[in-house]
Design an enzyme around this catalytic site. Structure first.
Site, PDB file in Angstrom:
ATOM      1  CG  HIS A 110      -1.913  -1.074   1.287  1.00 58.21           C
ATOM      2  ND1 HIS A 110      -1.793  -2.153   2.135  1.00 58.21           N
ATOM      3  CD2 HIS A 110      -3.065  -1.263   0.586  1.00 58.21           C
ATOM      4  CE1 HIS A 110      -2.831  -2.957   1.964  1.00 58.21           C
ATOM      5  NE2 HIS A 110      -3.612  -2.453   1.031  1.00 58.21           N
ATOM      6  N   GLY A 139      -3.232  -1.599  -7.025  1.00 55.05           N
ATOM      7  CA  GLY A 139      -2.173  -2.597  -7.161  1.00 55.05           C
ATOM      8  C   GLY A 139      -2.466  -3.568  -8.293  1.00 55.05           C
TER       9      GLY A 139
END
Ligand code: PAF
Length: 286
Positions: A37, A149
């Site tokens: 993250h 992602g």
């Protein structure tokens, strides 16, 4: 970093940044943050001056027998990590703030085509839940750029398609998967693994690497390759949910004419479902 819990506070903070002519970069998350993250935040900072993140465990994207109740909620630790990574504003709403009329009465966004099969096949309704919450968050934050992602490869494809089909004025950026030293893709769900399962888990990526090498070596017999991959996973004690190869661009069927392929895998280790993927170039055979 400021944390807000209501849409009104979020809009007020964003309006301030906008009036200072700052571009808004957005990283939506479900919390329990790890270095994957943080890479998304760093990438957002390359595109925008004001970085917003959200932490919301979205019930709409969990099936009835999935891990919504046990999904790790670690807001204090997440706040520290986001602040250290240079995030300016965290939106951490309650379920009531996001779905005031209840989840059943929420208008849904359903992205045709790319949501079908793979995780969409195993987790019915999952991508409708993702597309719905992400479009709500986009309407609240109105970011210039949003970063996701590549580990959630199909999710990224769903979001790109949604943004294109619904003409949302957001640039979508995909960030490469961050891996542990042994190759395991970082995921909040890795925390569910026992010590023994954690030791088994890297076989997922090793299997994908083996398949990619076979493609690079000229093999195009996809069904046989996938069978070999499934055998490797089962041999290492995993229960594959799916292992597929698709055209990397549109997630359509793989063909020897596809410039790039993506191998996508989901497998259970005990009760934990892990996913991973690997893109490989298919050079023309001479
Ligand atoms: O990838 C995630 O963490 C979630 O699916 C997302 C994009 C934050 C939507 O809830």
């Amino acid at each position: 970093m400021k944390t807000v819990h209501t849409i009104a506070e979020l809009r007020a903070a964003i309006a301030e940044a906008r009036s200072a002519r700052q571009r808004i970069g957005f990283v939506p998350t479900m919390g329990n943050l790890h270095s994957g993250h943080m890479a998304l935040i760093a990438r957002a900072a390359q595109h925008a001056e004001f970085i917003v993140s959200s932490v919301f465990v979205n019930p709409l994207q969990f099936g009835p027998n999935e891990d919504l109740a046990s999904y790790p909620r670690t807001l204090a630790a997440d706040q520290e990590k986001l602040a250290a990574a240079g995030c300016h504003l965290l939106f951490a709403p309650s379920v009531e703030e996001m779905y005031p009329d209840g989840q059943d009465n929420q208008t849904r966004v359903s992205v045709a085509g790319v949501s079908a099969g793979l995780c969409g096949g195993s987790r019915p309704g999952h991508f409708d839940g993702v597309a719905t919450v992400v479009s709500k968050l986009f309407n609240m934050v109105q970011p210039d750029t949003a970063v996701f992602g590549q580990k959630d490869y199909q999710q990224l494809a769903v979001i790109r398609t949604m943004v294109r089909d619904l003409n949302m004025p957001v640039q979508i950026v995909g960030e490469p998967t961050v891996r542990a030293e042994d190759g395991l893709a970082l995921s909040s769900r890795n925390g569910y693994l026992s010590e023994q399962e954690r030791a088994q888990a890297p076989v997922l990526y090793r299997t994908l690497q083996g398949l990619a090498r076979a493609i690079e070596g000229g093999r195009r017999d996809y069904p046989a390759l996938l069978d070999e991959g499934l055998d490797a996973l089962r041999g290492a004690g995993l229960r594959p949910d799916y292992l597929e190869v698709r055209d990397a661009l549109a997630l359509g069927p793989a063909s020897p004419d596809s410039p790039e392929l993506v191998f996508l895998v989901a497998a259970y280790l005990g009760r934990t479902r892990l996913i991973d993927n690997l893109v490989v170039r298919q050079t023309a055979r001479g």
